[in-house]
Design a protein around this motif. Structure first.
Motif, mmCIF file in Angstrom:
data_model
loop_
_atom_site.group_PDB
_atom_site.id
_atom_site.type_symbol
_atom_site.label_atom_id
_atom_site.label_comp_id
_atom_site.label_asym_id
_atom_site.label_seq_id
_atom_site.Cartn_x
_atom_site.Cartn_y
_atom_site.Cartn_z
ATOM 1 N N ALA A 198 47.551 25.272 35.205
ATOM 2 C CA ALA A 198 47.634 26.509 36.537
ATOM 3 C C ALA A 198 47.700 27.804 35.947
ATOM 4 O O ALA A 198 46.952 28.742 36.343
ATOM 5 N N GLU A 199 48.318 28.187 34.849
ATOM 6 C CA GLU A 199 48.706 29.540 34.469
ATOM 7 C C GLU A 199 47.300 29.947 33.805
ATOM 8 O O GLU A 199 47.417 31.363 33.585
ATOM 9 N N LYS A 200 46.350 29.205 33.497
ATOM 10 C CA LYS A 200 45.234 29.434 33.014
ATOM 11 C C LYS A 200 44.099 30.183 34.075
ATOM 12 O O LYS A 200 43.075 30.605 33.743
ATOM 13 N N LEU A 201 44.440 29.595 35.602
ATOM 14 C CA LEU A 201 43.575 30.010 36.369
ATOM 15 C C LEU A 201 43.862 31.242 37.181
ATOM 16 O O LEU A 201 45.096 31.983 37.068
ATOM 17 N N CYS A 202 42.737 31.945 37.234
ATOM 18 C CA CYS A 202 42.939 33.432 37.871
ATOM 19 C C CYS A 202 43.627 34.181 37.309
ATOM 20 O O CYS A 202 44.481 35.154 37.743
ATOM 21 N N ASP A 203 43.495 34.257 35.808
ATOM 22 C CA ASP A 203 44.186 35.298 35.007
ATOM 23 C C ASP A 203 43.313 36.425 34.301
ATOM 24 O O ASP A 203 43.760 37.025 33.544
ATOM 25 N N SER A 212 34.572 28.564 36.272
ATOM 26 C CA SER A 212 34.994 28.192 37.421
ATOM 27 C C SER A 212 36.477 28.186 37.709
ATOM 28 O O SER A 212 36.844 27.945 38.600
ATOM 29 N N ASP A 213 37.222 28.735 36.256
ATOM 30 C CA ASP A 213 38.728 28.643 36.476
ATOM 31 C C ASP A 213 38.811 30.023 37.178
ATOM 32 O O ASP A 213 40.087 30.144 37.736
ATOM 33 N N GLU A 214 37.950 30.779 37.204
ATOM 34 C CA GLU A 214 38.333 32.191 37.945
ATOM 35 C C GLU A 214 37.831 32.162 39.402
ATOM 36 O O GLU A 214 38.244 32.943 40.205
ATOM 37 N N ALA A 215 36.985 31.091 39.548
ATOM 38 C CA ALA A 215 36.396 30.940 41.009
ATOM 39 C C ALA A 215 37.297 30.376 41.914
ATOM 40 O O ALA A 215 37.151 30.455 43.126
ATOM 41 N N VAL A 216 38.458 29.849 41.517
ATOM 42 C CA VAL A 216 39.313 29.241 42.509
ATOM 43 C C VAL A 216 40.225 30.083 43.209
ATOM 44 O O VAL A 216 41.275 29.638 44.000
ATOM 45 N N CYS A 217 40.304 31.395 42.810
ATOM 46 C CA CYS A 217 41.112 32.479 43.402
ATOM 47 C C CYS A 217 40.239 32.740 44.760
ATOM 48 O O CYS A 217 39.255 33.467 45.073
ATOM 49 N N THR A 218 41.005 32.264 45.970
ATOM 50 C CA THR A 218 40.141 32.586 47.181
ATOM 51 C C THR A 218 41.428 32.485 48.260
ATOM 52 O O THR A 218 42.709 31.846 48.046
ATOM 53 N N SER A 219 41.360 33.100 49.483
ATOM 54 C CA SER A 219 42.499 33.223 50.387
ATOM 55 C C SER A 219 42.095 31.739 51.367
ATOM 56 O O SER A 219 43.153 31.568 51.845
ATOM 57 N N THR A 220 41.212 31.325 51.162
ATOM 58 C CA THR A 220 40.911 30.145 52.009
ATOM 59 C C THR A 220 40.877 28.856 51.265
ATOM 60 O O THR A 220 40.115 28.695 50.490
ATOM 61 N N CYS A 221 41.635 27.856 51.523
ATOM 62 C CA CYS A 221 41.578 26.638 50.749
ATOM 63 C C CYS A 221 41.289 25.368 51.780
ATOM 64 O O CYS A 221 41.311 25.496 52.890
ATOM 65 N N SER A 222 40.703 24.503 51.120
ATOM 66 C CA SER A 222 40.118 23.297 51.914
ATOM 67 C C SER A 222 41.271 22.460 52.449
ATOM 68 O O SER A 222 42.458 22.574 51.920
ATOM 69 N N LYS A 223 40.943 21.325 52.949
ATOM 70 C CA LYS A 223 41.885 20.531 53.513
ATOM 71 C C LYS A 223 42.595 19.540 52.373
ATOM 72 O O LYS A 223 43.705 19.384 52.595
ATOM 73 N N ASP A 224 41.856 19.357 51.353
ATOM 74 C CA ASP A 224 42.538 18.729 50.118
ATOM 75 C C ASP A 224 43.078 19.478 49.284
ATOM 76 O O ASP A 224 43.420 19.012 48.077
ATOM 77 N N GLN A 225 43.307 20.652 49.556
ATOM 78 C CA GLN A 225 44.082 21.680 48.579
ATOM 79 C C GLN A 225 44.983 22.428 49.455
ATOM 80 O O GLN A 225 45.296 22.403 50.478
#
Length: 549
Positions: A198-203, A212-225
């Motif tokens: 996780a520390e490699k995400l959105c860094d 895609s490791d930088e694309a998970v930075c979002t203010s809205t998460c899906s139901k399974d997240q």
């Protein structure tokens, strides 16, 4: 008419002309051709004799040329095995063949098989785990393969991953999944993945080729997240309570009622899968290191006890019981059969070390609240706390100018050296009663009160060469107090390890030494055996960081 007898009859044959050298060679070649064609290969009859002989000559020359080459390779291999501690750089890991990592080098000892020194009920789980490609002698646990953290120096444990144990993964090669689907219509071919923590995400650094490791930075998460409260990172629900702190604030690992992904529950905390059965207890009750098997307790630096306890390999044969019933110390170098002795002696644990109750209560080893009563002759009792004394100290520490008891009671009512009376013995710093002279107990720091003794009381040891009286607990404690070493000679197993668990019993000399002093760096045992030498060789290499695991 003359009469002819049988002996006179003669049959005359025409004399053959002798063959030339060329004819002899041609004749021999024809004979060899007939032998080959009739014996093993009928097609040879259609080949010229010269061709067959030339083929044979080439085969013979090949064999002769192979002999010196074989000798050269053998001598080189022997040289490498003798001069090199680690032969792994010359090897390439094969998926069906696992490296043998138990050979170590130490001067003239050659290769020492450490498994030969291992207890019978402890295994190193060969064949399990992942062997690093660059250093095949280094095997990491299966739980650390493809977890986003490089454990091998060459990073081979994170290469060619088909499934990740980390919280996030992406394609290592863009478009690889589509290309493999086209090539294989019948069977599904898994793409090669890059595993990320996780520390490699959105860094701000794109680790994945597709970003895609930088694309998970979002203010809205899906139901399974779920979203980490400290930053805008959306993680799968399976990342909660897996023992891995994925959120920077640790919110994903708080108040866990159930653990996921192989994690072990300790109270309301989860121990991650890579730390379960890794030889190091994370839980206070050590439950994360119990009920292990070779799959979970894999790795070149791990060892598995028969009772399912996973320990570090360095804990085997270190003089401390880490497995149940002490199976990790059975048949080890420096050990002996003390089963019956152990039942007689009560053992206590103090600061991680194991001592006999007699050692502690005589003041030989100081341990707080371990004795119900101190030895009345050998020790001084510090103030009682509850129903037990604070601790027992040697009588020589009384009135030595240093407060060993918390209330300083060992330094009270002391008579200074200059004020010694006629019925007292003068020590280096204090006065003692004459009755304590030659009583087998050291009251003076310089031990002068037990020198020049004509006789010693029962229960003590007398050095005939020195005329000294020694406390009984010094017998076979690994330290020679008599000048002739008589107090350390002809030691039995009961006198050695039975009374002093912190000693090393030499294999064949009936001599025991302090375990932390038996190697300096070579074995100090008289007439040291191969096992004694191997123990010290392994200890030196381990301390030097050159152990093969």
């Amino acid at each position: 008419m003359s009469q002819n007898t049988g002996t006179d009859r003669r049959v005359n044959f025409a004399q053959e002309e002798p063959m030339t050298m060329g004819e002899k060679i041609s004749h021999r070649m024809d004979q060899f051709k007939e032998m080959v064609s009739s014996g093993c290969c009928s097609c040879a009859s259609r080949c010229p004799s010269v061709a067959i002989v030339l083929v044979l000559a080439l085969v013979v020359l090949g064999i002769l040329a192979a002999i010196p080459l074989t000798l050269m390779l053998t001598s080189s291999a022997e040289k490498m095995s003798t001069d090199s501690t680690d032969l792994s750089p010359y090897s390439i890991r094969h998926p069906k063949h696992w490296p043998k990592t138990d050979k170590i080098q130490f001067d003239d000892l050659g290769g020492i098989s450490m498994t030969a020194l291992f207890p019978p009920n402890v295994t190193t789980c060969p064949g399990f785990g992942f062997a690093c490609t660059g250093k095949v002698h280094m095997v990491i646990p299966s739980s650390r393969r493809c977890d986003g953290i490089k454990d091998c120096e060459d990073g081979s444990d994170e290469a060619n991953c088909k499934e990740c144990q980390s919280v996030f993964s992406c394609l290592a090669v863009p478009g690889e999944e589509d290309s493999k689907k086209k090539k294989s219509k019948k069977t599904k071919v898994q793409p090669t993945l890059r595993c990320l923590t996780a520390e490699k995400l959105c860094d701000g650094v794109e680790e994945c080729p597709d970003g895609s490791d930088e694309a998970v930075c979002t203010s809205t998460c899906s139901k399974d997240q779920f979203k980490c409260s400290a930053n805008n990172v959306c993680l799968p629900l399976s990342a909660k309570c897996d023992g891995v702190r994925d959120c920077s604030d640790g919110s994903d690992e708080k108040d866990c009622n159930k653990c996921q992904k192989g994690a072990h529950k300790c109270g309301k905390q989860c121990v991650k899968a890579s730390q379960v059965c890794d030889g190091v207890a994370q839980c206070a009750d050590r439950s994360d290191e119990k009920q292990c098997d070779c799959k979970t307790c894999s790795g070149s630096d791990k060892a598995l006890c028969d009772d399912g306890t996973c320990i570090m390999r360095s804990q085997v044969c270190d003089g401390k019981n880490d497995c149940s019933n002490g199976m990790d110390e059975e048949d080890c170098p420096g050990s002996c059969n003390i089963e019956t002795v152990s039942k007689k002696q009560k053992l206590v644990t103090c600061a991680g070390e194991i001592y006999t109750e007699a050692q502690v209560c005589s003041g030989e080893k100081e341990c707080e609240k371990a004795c119900s009563k101190c030895h009345p002759k050998l020790a001084f009792s510090c103030p009682v706390s509850g129903d037990k004394p604070e601790k027992c100290i040697k009588r020589e520490k009384v009135c030595d100018g240093v407060a060993d008891c918390s209330d300083g009671s060992d330094e009270k009512n002391c008579t200074p050296q200059k004020e010694c009376g006629g019925n007292q013995f003068t020590c280096d710093r204090k006065c003692i009663e004459v009755s304590r002279r030659c009583d087998g107990v050291w009251d003076c720091l310089d031990k002068s009160d037990e020198k020049d003794c004509q006789q010693c009381p029962p229960g003590s040891i007398r050095c005939a060469a020195d005329k000294k009286c020694l406390p009984s607990y010094t017998r076979c404690n690994g330290v020679a107090e008599c000048s002739d070493g008589s107090d350390e000679q002809k030691c039995t197993c009961e006198e050695c390890l039975g009374a002093h668990p912190d000693t090393y019993m030499c294999s064949e000399s009936n001599r025991c030494l302090k375990r932390d002093e038996v190697c300096s760096p070579y074995s100090m045992c008289p007439n040291a055996t191969y096992t004694d030498k191997a123990y010290c060789a392994a200890l030196v290499l381990k301390n030097a960081g050159r152990f093969p695991y």
